[in-house]
Design a protein around this motif. Sequence first.
Motif, PDB file in Angstrom:
ATOM      1  N   THR A  37       0.877  -1.167   0.000  1.00  0.00           N
ATOM      2  CA  THR A  37       0.000   0.000   0.000  1.00  0.00           C
ATOM      3  C   THR A  37       0.919   1.223   0.000  1.00  0.00           C
ATOM      4  OG1 THR A  37      -0.106   0.092   2.413  1.00  0.00           O
ATOM      5  CG2 THR A  37      -1.870  -1.141   1.310  1.00  0.00           C
ATOM      6  N   GLN A  75       1.287   7.266   9.114  1.00  0.00           N
ATOM      7  CA  GLN A  75      -0.169   7.299   9.339  1.00  0.00           C
ATOM      8  C   GLN A  75      -0.719   8.682   9.010  1.00  0.00           C
ATOM      9  OE1 GLN A  75      -2.360   8.872  11.676  1.00  0.00           O
ATOM     10  NE2 GLN A  75      -4.019   7.778  10.645  1.00  0.00           N
ATOM     11  N   THR A  78      -0.609   9.235   5.157  1.00  0.00           N
ATOM     12  CA  THR A  78      -1.463   8.376   4.322  1.00  0.00           C
ATOM     13  C   THR A  78      -2.912   8.365   4.785  1.00  0.00           C
ATOM     14  OG1 THR A  78      -1.026   6.433   5.695  1.00  0.00           O
ATOM     15  CG2 THR A  78       0.455   6.803   3.813  1.00  0.00           C
ATOM     16  N   GLY A  79      -3.145   8.784   6.028  1.00  0.00           N
ATOM     17  CA  GLY A  79      -4.493   8.676   6.588  1.00  0.00           C
ATOM     18  C   GLY A  79      -4.914   7.246   6.821  1.00  0.00           C
ATOM     19  N   ALA A  80      -3.946   6.343   6.949  1.00  0.00           N
ATOM     20  CA  ALA A  80      -4.259   4.921   7.100  1.00  0.00           C
ATOM     21  C   ALA A  80      -5.106   4.675   8.346  1.00  0.00           C
ATOM     22  CB  ALA A  80      -2.970   4.103   7.187  1.00  0.00           C
ATOM     23  N   ALA A  81      -6.003   3.697   8.216  1.00  0.00           N
ATOM     24  CA  ALA A  81      -6.867   3.346   9.346  1.00  0.00           C
ATOM     25  C   ALA A  81      -6.128   2.429  10.320  1.00  0.00           C
ATOM     26  CB  ALA A  81      -8.125   2.656   8.830  1.00  0.00           C
ATOM     27  N   PRO A 106       0.903   0.431   5.821  1.00  0.00           N
ATOM     28  CA  PRO A 106      -0.340   1.132   6.145  1.00  0.00           C
ATOM     29  C   PRO A 106      -1.545   0.331   5.648  1.00  0.00           C
ATOM     30  CG  PRO A 106       1.198   2.575   4.982  1.00  0.00           C
ATOM     31  CD  PRO A 106       1.748   1.187   4.894  1.00  0.00           C
ATOM     32  N   ARG A 107      -2.596   0.304   6.465  1.00  0.00           N
ATOM     33  CA  ARG A 107      -3.782  -0.479   6.108  1.00  0.00           C
ATOM     34  C   ARG A 107      -5.019   0.410   6.002  1.00  0.00           C
ATOM     35  NH1 ARG A 107      -3.920  -5.746   6.818  1.00  0.00           N
ATOM     36  NH2 ARG A 107      -5.629  -5.494   5.352  1.00  0.00           N
ATOM     37  N   HIS A 108      -5.835   0.078   5.024  1.00  0.00           N
ATOM     38  CA  HIS A 108      -7.039   0.871   4.788  1.00  0.00           C
ATOM     39  C   HIS A 108      -8.306   0.054   4.965  1.00  0.00           C
ATOM     40  CE1 HIS A 108      -4.507   4.183   3.500  1.00  0.00           C
ATOM     41  NE2 HIS A 108      -3.793   3.277   2.848  1.00  0.00           N
ATOM     42  N   ASP A 109      -8.282  -1.151   4.383  1.00  0.00           N
ATOM     43  CA  ASP A 109      -9.428  -2.051   4.540  1.00  0.00           C
ATOM     44  C   ASP A 109      -8.971  -3.464   4.184  1.00  0.00           C
ATOM     45  OD1 ASP A 109      -9.605  -2.449   1.661  1.00  0.00           O
ATOM     46  OD2 ASP A 109     -10.485  -0.439   1.587  1.00  0.00           O
ATOM     47  N   ASP A 112      -7.141  -4.032   0.597  1.00  0.00           N
ATOM     48  CA  ASP A 112      -6.126  -3.057   0.164  1.00  0.00           C
ATOM     49  C   ASP A 112      -4.849  -3.708  -0.349  1.00  0.00           C
ATOM     50  OD1 ASP A 112      -4.941  -3.953   2.489  1.00  0.00           O
ATOM     51  OD2 ASP A 112      -5.209  -2.095   3.606  1.00  0.00           O
TER      52      ASP A 112
END
Length: 141
Positions: A37, A75, A78-81, A106-109, A112
């Motif tokens: 990602t 974070q 990237t705004g990663a969750a 980084p993880r989003h969903d 991803d």
Amino acid sequence: MQKENCIFCKIANHEIPSHKVFENEEVLAFLDLSQVTKGHTLVIPKQHADNIYDLSSESAQAVFATVPEISRAIQQETGAAGMNLLSNTGKVAGQSVSHFHLHLIPRHDKHDGFGAKWEVHNEEYTADELATFAESIKNRL
Ligand code: AMP
Ligand code: ZN
């Protein structure tokens, strides 16, 4: 100490370029060329160690001391969750570069691009067996 023909030693030594995100005396962090990602980063000790088994406490301290701050910066950018921290050790675990490195992904969903298959086998171990196993490991420390 640098190891001959080690690509990450060469990166740490600035002999080959990298997209650097952090550097101090002992540690370098740079973007993985194959981004799982966006923002996928590798954190390495400058001193060569093949993998976690081989890593000195000093290098481990130096590497891990940098990880929270680097993770926060990734974070924020990237705004990663969420984020997965991963170190593959040995071919069977997917290690392809024999110089210790920690992946910050980084993880989003769930879709991803990152996935780790994770089957649990709780039913195979009694509490007594786990206690004995923990004791055996402890005795090796
Ligand atoms: P692993 O499979 O856990 O050993 O991870 C090694 C990682 O190093 C892979 O994700 C590669 O994409 C990455 N990699 C290999 N060469 C380079 C390089 N020159 N610059 C940045 N990343 C690299
Ligand atoms: Zn190396």
